[in-house]
Enzyme design. Sequence first.
Site, PDB file in Angstrom:
ATOM      1  N   GLY A  18      25.357  52.508  12.200  1.00  0.00           N
ATOM      2  CA  GLY A  18      26.141  51.992  11.077  1.00  0.00           C
ATOM      3  C   GLY A  18      25.243  51.394  10.020  1.00  0.00           C
ATOM      4  N   TYR A  19      24.807  52.217   9.101  1.00  0.00           N
ATOM      5  CA  TYR A  19      23.859  51.760   8.074  1.00  0.00           C
ATOM      6  C   TYR A  19      24.480  51.842   6.675  1.00  0.00           C
ATOM      7  CZ  TYR A  19      19.407  51.053  10.556  1.00  0.00           C
ATOM      8  OH  TYR A  19      18.388  50.567  11.323  1.00  0.00           O
ATOM      9  N   SER A  28      27.028  59.327  11.512  1.00  0.00           N
ATOM     10  CA  SER A  28      27.046  60.584  12.272  1.00  0.00           C
ATOM     11  C   SER A  28      27.730  60.384  13.617  1.00  0.00           C
ATOM     12  CB  SER A  28      25.621  61.082  12.539  1.00  0.00           C
ATOM     13  OG  SER A  28      24.939  61.237  11.340  1.00  0.00           O
ATOM     14  N   GLU A  60      13.758  57.631  11.984  1.00  0.00           N
ATOM     15  CA  GLU A  60      14.716  58.601  11.458  1.00  0.00           C
ATOM     16  C   GLU A  60      14.027  59.560  10.482  1.00  0.00           C
ATOM     17  OE1 GLU A  60      17.911  56.956   9.149  1.00  0.00           O
ATOM     18  OE2 GLU A  60      19.107  58.777   9.308  1.00  0.00           O
TER      19      GLU A  60
END
Lengths: 379, 392
Positions: free
Chosen positions: B132-133, B166, B249
């Site tokens: 959750g960014y 995602s 990432e």
Amino acid sequence: MALVLTEEQVMLKESAAGLLAEKAGVAQLRALRDADDALGFAPDVWRDIAGMGWPGIAIPESYGGLGYGYIGLGLVLEQAGRHLSPVPLQSTVLLGATLLNALGSEAQKQALLAPLAAGELHVTLALQEGPLHAPEDTALKAEADGAGYRLHGSKCLVLDALAAQQFVVIARTSGEPGDSAGLTAFLVPADAAGLTVERRSLVDARGVGALQLDAVQVPADAVLGDVDGAWDGLSRSLDIAYIGLAAELLGIASEAFERTVGYLKERKQFGKVIGSFQGLQHRAAELFAELELSRSLVLKALQAIDADDPQLPVLASAAKAKLCEVAQRATNEGIQMHGGIGMTDEYDIGFFIKRARVAQHCFGDYNYHLDRFARLSGF
Amino acid sequence: MSDLEKFRADTRAWLEENCPPAMREPVRGFDDLYMGGRNPEVDHPDQQVWCQRMAERGWTVPHWPREYGGGGLNKEEAKILQQEMARIGARRPLESFGISMLGPALLKFGTEAQKQEHLPPICRGEIRWCQGYSEPNAGSDLASLQTRAEDRGDHYLINGQKVWTSYADKADWIFCLVRTDNSGSKHEGISFVLFDMASEGVTTRPIKLISGSSPFCETFFDNVRAEKRNLVGEEGKGWAIAKYLLTHEREMISGFGTAPKKSLGSVAVETYGADASGRLRNGILRHTIAQYQLDALAFGATMSRVGDEAKAGQGLGAASSIFKYYGTELNKRRNELNLAIGGEPALGWDGDVYEGGATSRDWLRSKGNSIEGGTSEVQLNIIAKRVLGLPD
């Protein structure tokens, strides 16, 4: 092989940087140019360089060299690029020594490589005839004549032509221009009857010349390698030269870039340092990424020489094509980002764009090498 | 026999015995990966068998410590395991954001209790995580995120919205950036919290992309309870953890840029033909392909060089930013060339004749590579400021 420099290689790189910065930097190039020096380099500086053993850096120890391989020579050439060093490393060491080693008989190597490694003999390649690098198109004729050969024709872009005691002249002994077969390499001494060495002046102010050969007579033992069979050795030597010039261009591009970034941090306009503008920051950052890619490719190609990698030809053209592209961009951005001062002769950045274009052109430019890269990649 | 030779022999024998034949077949696509979780998507029952057998040995995450469910293997052993799996074509038993993203952050910043609670279920494939960014108004400027976490003594009460989450609709837990304090600079006051996606007040909605259906979701939090024991690091100091995780990432996304096995040039020759000298017939296309292949070669060499330099203790500053920027731009170039070389069939969107539109959908999806995980422009800002030292 790991794509990383060993401690010994890092030391070589640092000692080359030190010596060239002090004795063969942009200031010396400017002085030679202003004095209209015909040789294009200072013989006493070359003696200092010979004292470091660099002329023999890639020559096997059995012939009086350091046996350090081409990664070592590449590191020295990169530093020579950074400092725009007016020294005959490209002519005598990158081309001369490589060709003698690739094509010469045992007796020729014994006779010539040791004095070359000691810095006493200058040997340079005479290959190009037209405006562009096209080795297969060689037309200069060599006809058998009694016990030897007679050479007719002309050559241009002969690096350090006025310093050379011997030329490696690539001539056609059979076939037609366009054939890679039928080429022969001859050793022609600078004082041969019928040979005229003419000084030429290119934008980079380095030593360069053109040769006119009018019925130059050479003995049979002047042939380097096999009659009609120079191609394999010449082609391998040229692959090595492409990579060596890519290493020089890496140095030129990196130095031009670093000087430009330095200027972006100093110059103020609109009350701000111009390096704070995002329009310039992004162009600099993109160039930085391109330079990092270039560095990897040059190192990979240098390793391929020493490892006798079958991928050498494709890597050689990849490295030269990439470095032509990046050096062109780095030097163009160098002028643009320096603004008006970059256009003045008094400021040094102009020397970088001039040498870059000559090194880009020498032995095949971007167009030549990207085409060859694609062809060797199967399309 | 040395210890490593014995390890290899034992590993080979165990894999031979335990890897189901179906798990020795190549992965057919992204949807064919096993990602575990409470309600796992199972294409083949052997996926679960294989994951469970590997997890029992800690080999779903071979390099994590044994006490947290990993294999405790050293570098040499992990390499041997990888080689032995490759030898029989064994798939990796489990893929997850828990392994690739949360795990490294917990190992570095988590308390002992947090590692004990969360790492073993990741290794066993029991809990699937999401990230959750991003928020609607915090994309490139991630630090301006506004999802609020209110201090309620033993827990936080969370309200706000995330986007580009995602697999939020399939995940069991979320690692989430929330704002615990609004008084300081935007980088202060961010906290890194973990909570269950089954909690009351969590809703998710899938996002359809220009390329069609996607794993991305919008995620909404309406008075969601997160226990304070699941705060990672100090309250208000979550930005450092967020950045650490982003480097992992970026490296994952930049890997998309590496050259495919069959070169674009040879594919183009099959379609367009070549002239007598072997050159692709269309010289303009040939030039564009050659530029792409040259840069892909140089990019691959740079990935190797940076890896080798890291092993030798040297390092290139901001390597992950260079890779993210260059790799994703390269991937976009490759996808554009796929369209150019493919012609009409490459523009197909649906139907068997177009293989379901795989080429055009990949092409459209690749446009997101230089946006997600920090845009190309943000990467260039990072290079300009942190590496080149250019001022604000």
